[in-house]
Design a protein around this motif. Structure first.
Motif, PDB file in Angstrom:
ATOM      1  N   PRO A  49      80.939  52.624  37.784  1.00  0.00           N
ATOM      2  CA  PRO A  49      81.192  52.802  36.341  1.00  0.00           C
ATOM      3  C   PRO A  49      80.853  54.223  35.896  1.00  0.00           C
ATOM      4  O   PRO A  49      79.838  54.779  36.304  1.00  0.00           O
ATOM      5  CB  PRO A  49      80.257  51.784  35.684  1.00  0.00           C
ATOM      6  N   ILE A  50      81.726  54.796  35.070  1.00  0.00           N
ATOM      7  CA  ILE A  50      81.532  56.163  34.589  1.00  0.00           C
ATOM      8  C   ILE A  50      80.857  56.150  33.220  1.00  0.00           C
ATOM      9  O   ILE A  50      80.038  56.989  32.918  1.00  0.00           O
ATOM     10  CB  ILE A  50      82.884  56.893  34.487  1.00  0.00           C
ATOM     11  N   PHE A  51      81.240  55.179  32.393  1.00  0.00           N
ATOM     12  CA  PHE A  51      80.689  55.078  31.042  1.00  0.00           C
ATOM     13  C   PHE A  51      79.896  53.790  30.907  1.00  0.00           C
ATOM     14  O   PHE A  51      80.135  52.827  31.623  1.00  0.00           O
ATOM     15  CB  PHE A  51      81.814  55.071  29.998  1.00  0.00           C
ATOM     16  N   GLN A  52      78.975  53.808  29.943  1.00  0.00           N
ATOM     17  CA  GLN A  52      78.195  52.619  29.626  1.00  0.00           C
ATOM     18  C   GLN A  52      78.292  52.358  28.131  1.00  0.00           C
ATOM     19  O   GLN A  52      78.166  53.276  27.332  1.00  0.00           O
ATOM     20  CB  GLN A  52      76.730  52.818  30.006  1.00  0.00           C
TER      21      GLN A  52
ATOM     22  N   MET B  42      89.456  53.383  36.068  1.00  0.00           N
ATOM     23  CA  MET B  42      88.014  53.575  35.953  1.00  0.00           C
ATOM     24  C   MET B  42      87.300  52.300  35.533  1.00  0.00           C
ATOM     25  O   MET B  42      87.920  51.369  35.032  1.00  0.00           O
ATOM     26  CB  MET B  42      87.697  54.677  34.944  1.00  0.00           C
ATOM     27  N   LYS B  43      85.993  52.313  35.771  1.00  0.00           N
ATOM     28  CA  LYS B  43      85.144  51.194  35.367  1.00  0.00           C
ATOM     29  C   LYS B  43      84.216  51.643  34.247  1.00  0.00           C
ATOM     30  O   LYS B  43      83.767  52.789  34.220  1.00  0.00           O
ATOM     31  CB  LYS B  43      84.276  50.722  36.542  1.00  0.00           C
ATOM     32  N   VAL B  44      83.942  50.702  33.339  1.00  0.00           N
ATOM     33  CA  VAL B  44      82.977  50.923  32.259  1.00  0.00           C
ATOM     34  C   VAL B  44      82.004  49.758  32.310  1.00  0.00           C
ATOM     35  O   VAL B  44      82.434  48.596  32.358  1.00  0.00           O
ATOM     36  CB  VAL B  44      83.677  50.953  30.879  1.00  0.00           C
ATOM     37  N   SER B  45      80.717  50.040  32.319  1.00  0.00           N
ATOM     38  CA  SER B  45      79.753  48.938  32.340  1.00  0.00           C
ATOM     39  C   SER B  45      79.247  48.669  30.926  1.00  0.00           C
ATOM     40  O   SER B  45      79.088  49.575  30.117  1.00  0.00           O
ATOM     41  CB  SER B  45      78.596  49.230  33.291  1.00  0.00           C
ATOM     42  N   ILE B  46      79.024  47.396  30.653  1.00  0.00           N
ATOM     43  CA  ILE B  46      78.500  46.961  29.356  1.00  0.00           C
ATOM     44  C   ILE B  46      77.035  46.596  29.578  1.00  0.00           C
ATOM     45  O   ILE B  46      76.724  45.712  30.374  1.00  0.00           O
ATOM     46  CB  ILE B  46      79.284  45.742  28.830  1.00  0.00           C
ATOM     47  N   LEU B  47      76.156  47.317  28.910  1.00  0.00           N
ATOM     48  CA  LEU B  47      74.722  47.095  29.093  1.00  0.00           C
ATOM     49  C   LEU B  47      74.264  45.807  28.413  1.00  0.00           C
ATOM     50  O   LEU B  47      74.910  45.310  27.493  1.00  0.00           O
ATOM     51  CB  LEU B  47      73.938  48.290  28.544  1.00  0.00           C
ATOM     52  N   GLN B  48      73.120  45.306  28.866  1.00  0.00           N
ATOM     53  CA  GLN B  48      72.571  44.058  28.326  1.00  0.00           C
ATOM     54  C   GLN B  48      72.260  44.162  26.831  1.00  0.00           C
ATOM     55  O   GLN B  48      72.354  43.187  26.108  1.00  0.00           O
ATOM     56  CB  GLN B  48      71.294  43.667  29.080  1.00  0.00           C
TER      57      GLN B  48
END
Length: 97
Positions: A19-22, A46-52
């Protein structure tokens, strides 16, 4: 719109990406969408991660990102969003028909 075959292909291509962005507590904002749009022009996939600590629902985040960046939502798995947008100048991914 992407076909099922194309989405499967893109998922296989995205598997090794990090993931590049969060997306965090602030959720999705205009600045983030602009940066993701620019990154997609350069990379296409691209991948984007979603934080807790993100207060938005992950499905809403995925929809907002894909709509804002005018990209295709390839996959939402766990807290990771995979986005694809065909590049105008840096086309590298050839999709199966």
């Amino acid at each position: 719109m992407l076909t099922g075959k194309q989405k499967r292909y893109l998922r296989s291509q995205a598997h090794h990406l990090n993931p590049i962005f969060q997306v965090g507590k602030g959720g999705v904002n205009e600045n983030m969408i602009n940066q993701i749009g620019e990154a997609l022009e350069a990379r296409e996939l691209m991948k984007v991660s979603i934080l807790q600590n993100c207060e938005m629902d992950k499905h809403e985040v995925a929809k907002a990102l894909s709509k804002g960046a005018r990209a295709e939502l390839v996959q939402l798995i766990g807290h990771t969003v995979v986005l694809y947008k065909e590049s105008k100048e840096n086309k590298a991914i050839i999709l199966p028909r």
